[in-house]
Design a protein around this motif. Structure first.
Motif, PDB file in Angstrom:
ATOM      1  N   ASN A  68       0.837  -1.205   0.000  1.00 47.38           N
ATOM      2  CA  ASN A  68       0.000   0.000   0.000  1.00 47.38           C
ATOM      3  C   ASN A  68       0.871   1.254   0.000  1.00 47.38           C
ATOM      4  N   ALA A  69       1.963   1.219   0.758  1.00 48.35           N
ATOM      5  CA  ALA A  69       2.897   2.350   0.771  1.00 48.35           C
ATOM      6  C   ALA A  69       3.531   2.539  -0.603  1.00 48.35           C
ATOM      7  N   CYS A  70       3.877   1.454  -1.273  1.00 49.70           N
ATOM      8  CA  CYS A  70       4.454   1.537  -2.619  1.00 49.70           C
ATOM      9  C   CYS A  70       3.474   2.173  -3.596  1.00 49.70           C
ATOM     10  N   VAL A  71       2.210   1.810  -3.486  1.00 45.08           N
ATOM     11  CA  VAL A  71       1.183   2.385  -4.359  1.00 45.08           C
ATOM     12  C   VAL A  71       0.995   3.861  -4.038  1.00 45.08           C
ATOM     13  N   ASP A  72       0.910   4.188  -2.735  1.00 44.24           N
ATOM     14  CA  ASP A  72       0.686   5.581  -2.325  1.00 44.24           C
ATOM     15  C   ASP A  72       1.784   6.512  -2.822  1.00 44.24           C
ATOM     16  N   VAL A  73       3.032   6.042  -2.809  1.00 40.34           N
ATOM     17  CA  VAL A  73       4.161   6.867  -3.236  1.00 40.34           C
ATOM     18  C   VAL A  73       4.316   6.865  -4.760  1.00 40.34           C
ATOM     19  N   GLY A  74       3.735   5.877  -5.411  1.00 39.64           N
ATOM     20  CA  GLY A  74       3.806   5.810  -6.870  1.00 39.64           C
ATOM     21  C   GLY A  74       4.908   4.909  -7.398  1.00 39.64           C
ATOM     22  N   TYR A  75       5.466   4.038  -6.559  1.00 44.20           N
ATOM     23  CA  TYR A  75       6.508   3.115  -7.018  1.00 44.20           C
ATOM     24  C   TYR A  75       5.935   2.029  -7.920  1.00 44.20           C
ATOM     25  N   VAL A  76       4.668   1.687  -7.691  1.00 46.88           N
ATOM     26  CA  VAL A  76       4.042   0.587  -8.412  1.00 46.88           C
ATOM     27  C   VAL A  76       2.540   0.852  -8.503  1.00 46.88           C
ATOM     28  N   ARG A  79      -2.528  -2.656  -9.425  1.00 53.14           N
ATOM     29  CA  ARG A  79      -2.599  -3.967 -10.073  1.00 53.14           C
ATOM     30  C   ARG A  79      -1.310  -4.764  -9.851  1.00 53.14           C
ATOM     31  N   ASN A  80      -0.170  -4.116 -10.053  1.00 47.67           N
ATOM     32  CA  ASN A  80       1.111  -4.803  -9.839  1.00 47.67           C
ATOM     33  C   ASN A  80       1.356  -5.105  -8.368  1.00 47.67           C
ATOM     34  N   ALA A  81       0.918  -4.214  -7.476  1.00 47.37           N
ATOM     35  CA  ALA A  81       1.062  -4.459  -6.035  1.00 47.37           C
ATOM     36  C   ALA A  81       0.267  -5.699  -5.637  1.00 47.37           C
TER      37      ALA A  81
END
Length: 96
Positions: A68-76, A79-81
Motif C-alpha cells: 500500500n505504501a508503494c502504491v501511495d508513493v507511486g513506485y508501483v 494492479r502490480n502491487a
C-alpha cells in the motif's frame, strides 16, 4: 547464487541478509535505481517486511502495508502491487 547483471546493478546499494530475508521483488524506477522488497524467512515476534530505495530502508509489519505504501508513493500500480502480494502468498504456501 547467480544473478542477472542488471539485478546485481539494482542491488548494489542494498544490504540483504539472505539467511534471514528473502527477496520478494525488484521494481526498477529508472536506469540506476530500483525499489527492493524483502520479507522475513521466518515469522517471529519481531519480523518485518522491508522496502529499500536509494540506500534508505523502511520497515512494515505486513506485505499488504508495504505494498500500500508503494502504491501511495507511486513506485508501483495497484494492479502490480496485488500481483506481488498474490505471488508472495503462493510462494509461502509452496514452502510450507
Amino acid at each position: 547464487m547467480r544473478m542477472d547483471k542488471k539485478l546485481e546493478h539494482y542491488l548494489r546499494d542494498c544490504c540483504i541478509d539472505f539467511k534471514d530475508e528473502m527477496l520478494i521483488e525488484v521494481i526498477p524506477q529508472d536506469d540506476n535505481n530500483a525499489v527492493v522488497l524483502t520479507a522475513p524467512r521466518s515469522h517471529r515476534e519481531y519480523s518485518y517486511y522491508r522496502l529499500m530505495y536509494k540506500g534508505a530502508g523502511l520497515y512494515y509489519n505486513s506485505i499488504e502495508t508495504m505494498m500500500n505504501a508503494c502504491v501511495d508513493v507511486g513506485y508501483v500500480s495497484r494492479r502490480n502491487a496485488d500481483k506481488v502480494i498474490r505471488d508472495y502468498m503462493n510462494r509461502i504456501k509452496e514452502e510450507n
